[in-house]
Every structure is written in structure tokens, then in C-alpha cells.
Write an enzyme that holds these catalytic residues in place. Structure first.
Site, mmCIF file in Angstrom:
data_model
loop_
_atom_site.group_PDB
_atom_site.id
_atom_site.type_symbol
_atom_site.label_atom_id
_atom_site.label_comp_id
_atom_site.label_asym_id
_atom_site.label_seq_id
_atom_site.Cartn_x
_atom_site.Cartn_y
_atom_site.Cartn_z
ATOM 1 N N LYS A 61 -157.764 20.198 23.882
ATOM 2 C CA LYS A 61 -157.221 21.521 23.465
ATOM 3 C C LYS A 61 -156.157 21.216 22.507
ATOM 4 C CE LYS A 61 -155.212 26.213 24.962
ATOM 5 N NZ LYS A 61 -154.644 26.910 25.949
ATOM 6 N N HIS A 80 -153.777 21.619 17.114
ATOM 7 C CA HIS A 80 -152.684 20.975 16.461
ATOM 8 C C HIS A 80 -153.066 19.731 15.512
ATOM 9 C CE1 HIS A 80 -150.116 23.778 18.464
ATOM 10 N NE2 HIS A 80 -150.406 23.327 19.702
ATOM 11 N N LYS A 129 -151.495 34.378 17.176
ATOM 12 C CA LYS A 129 -150.534 33.561 17.815
ATOM 13 C C LYS A 129 -149.455 33.702 16.829
ATOM 14 C CE LYS A 129 -150.116 28.977 19.438
ATOM 15 N NZ LYS A 129 -150.565 27.598 19.384
ATOM 16 N N ASN A 133 -148.005 28.238 14.929
ATOM 17 C CA ASN A 133 -148.830 27.197 15.150
ATOM 18 C C ASN A 133 -148.683 26.016 14.228
ATOM 19 O OD1 ASN A 133 -151.064 26.425 17.108
ATOM 20 N ND2 ASN A 133 -151.787 25.649 15.086
ATOM 21 N N THR A 134 -148.565 24.882 14.573
ATOM 22 C CA THR A 134 -148.285 23.835 13.750
ATOM 23 C C THR A 134 -149.567 22.787 13.808
ATOM 24 O OG1 THR A 134 -145.939 23.875 14.121
ATOM 25 C CG2 THR A 134 -146.861 21.763 13.214
ATOM 26 N N HIS A 193 -148.825 19.253 24.828
ATOM 27 C CA HIS A 193 -148.345 20.407 24.387
ATOM 28 C C HIS A 193 -147.434 19.969 23.228
ATOM 29 C CE1 HIS A 193 -145.966 24.127 24.182
ATOM 30 N NE2 HIS A 193 -144.813 23.573 24.430
#
Length: 150
Positions: free
Chosen positions: A33, A38, A70, A73-74, A141
Site C-alpha cells: 500500500k 507514495h 485525500k 499525498n506525496t 507510512h
């Protein structure tokens, strides 16, 4: 009669193992994920460069109809192994690991107050260090980014 019970128990155990294996095969690990949300290496070039965030967030199933947009996000434009290597770095006081070098990334920030698709984002290209939390030696994360010291 006893043989029938043993065979039935064996069959039930085999089915349980088969179902667990299939669930794991279609399931997404936390690391998978993380990669999906990412990592974009090499960087994907979209036909409309100003629509990079919208295109990538939809393509990677981060935003979808029926779900809220969202807020940020990066996407990191470095090989996954460089982010995995961050997990071997000493964690900071908050328990996050940082990449030893800055990497190219695109930071996407939701524009306006629209929290439902279609989502519109502002994209910024940056060279930042990346902070991650790790489980089992893998990033799971993206905790943030920070500019290199000048």
C-alpha cells in the site's frame, strides 16, 4: 465412523488453509500500500503535466468516487530500495526514519474546499528528505518530508 470424522476434520483444515492463502494472495500488505500510494519511480509523465496529482491519485486508487478526497499525498521519485534503506537509519525521537539524502518528490495538496471527487490538487516539485515509519525493515507510512539543511 471415527475415520469419517478424521477425514472431515482434515478436509475442513485444508479448506481453511486454502482460503487463508487466497486471502493473502489478493490482500495488500502495508508495504504494498505504501508503494502504491507514495512511490512513482521513474516519475510518470502525464499528457497534462499540471494534472499529475489528479491523474496519479486516481490511477493508484488513492481517490475514488464515493470516497472523500485525500487532503495531501506525496509521491517519491526514487527507487523503492532507497526508501527501504531509510529503515536501517537510526530513528528520530518520534520513531521515524529519514532518508540520508534528499530525493525528488511531488507534493500534492487539495485545492479549495471540495472534499468529494472530482478532486483538484496543487502540485509542488521538491527535493526533500523523506521520513517514514517502518515495520519489519520496510516502510509502511510516509510521515512527512523536510528540506535539506543549507
Amino acid at each position: 465412523m471415527a475415520l469419517g470424522k478424521v477425514l472431515m476434520a482434515g478436509w475442513a483444515l485444508c479448506m481453511a488453509l486454502l482460503l487463508a492463502t487466497l486471502a493473502g494472495a489478493v490482500g495488500e500488505t502495508r508495504y504494498d500500500k505504501f508503494l502504491r500510494q507514495h512511490v512513482d519511480y521513474p516519475r510518470t509523465f502525464t499528457l497534462a503535466a499540471h494534472r499529475y496529482c489528479e491523474t496519479m491519485l486516481a490511477r493508484r486508487r488513492v481517490t475514488a468516487p464515493g470516497r472523500p478526497c485525500k487532503p495531501t499525498n506525496t509521491f517519491v521519485h526514487a527507487p523503492a530500495r532507497d526508501l527501504v534503506a531509510a529503515c536501517s537509519q537510526m530513528p528520530d525521537a518520534e520513531g521515524f526514519h529519514s532518508t540520508p539524502t534528499a530525493m525528488g518528490l511531488t507534493a500534492c495538496r487539495l485545492r479549495g474546499g471540495n472534499t468529494r471527487p472530482p478532486c483538484t490538487y496543487q502540485a509542488r516539485q521538491l527535493q526533500h528528505h523523506v521520513r517514514v515509519s517502518c515495520v519489519g525493515g520496510l516502510p509502511v507510512h510516509l510521515a512527512g518530508t523536510y528540506a535539506p539543511l543549507q
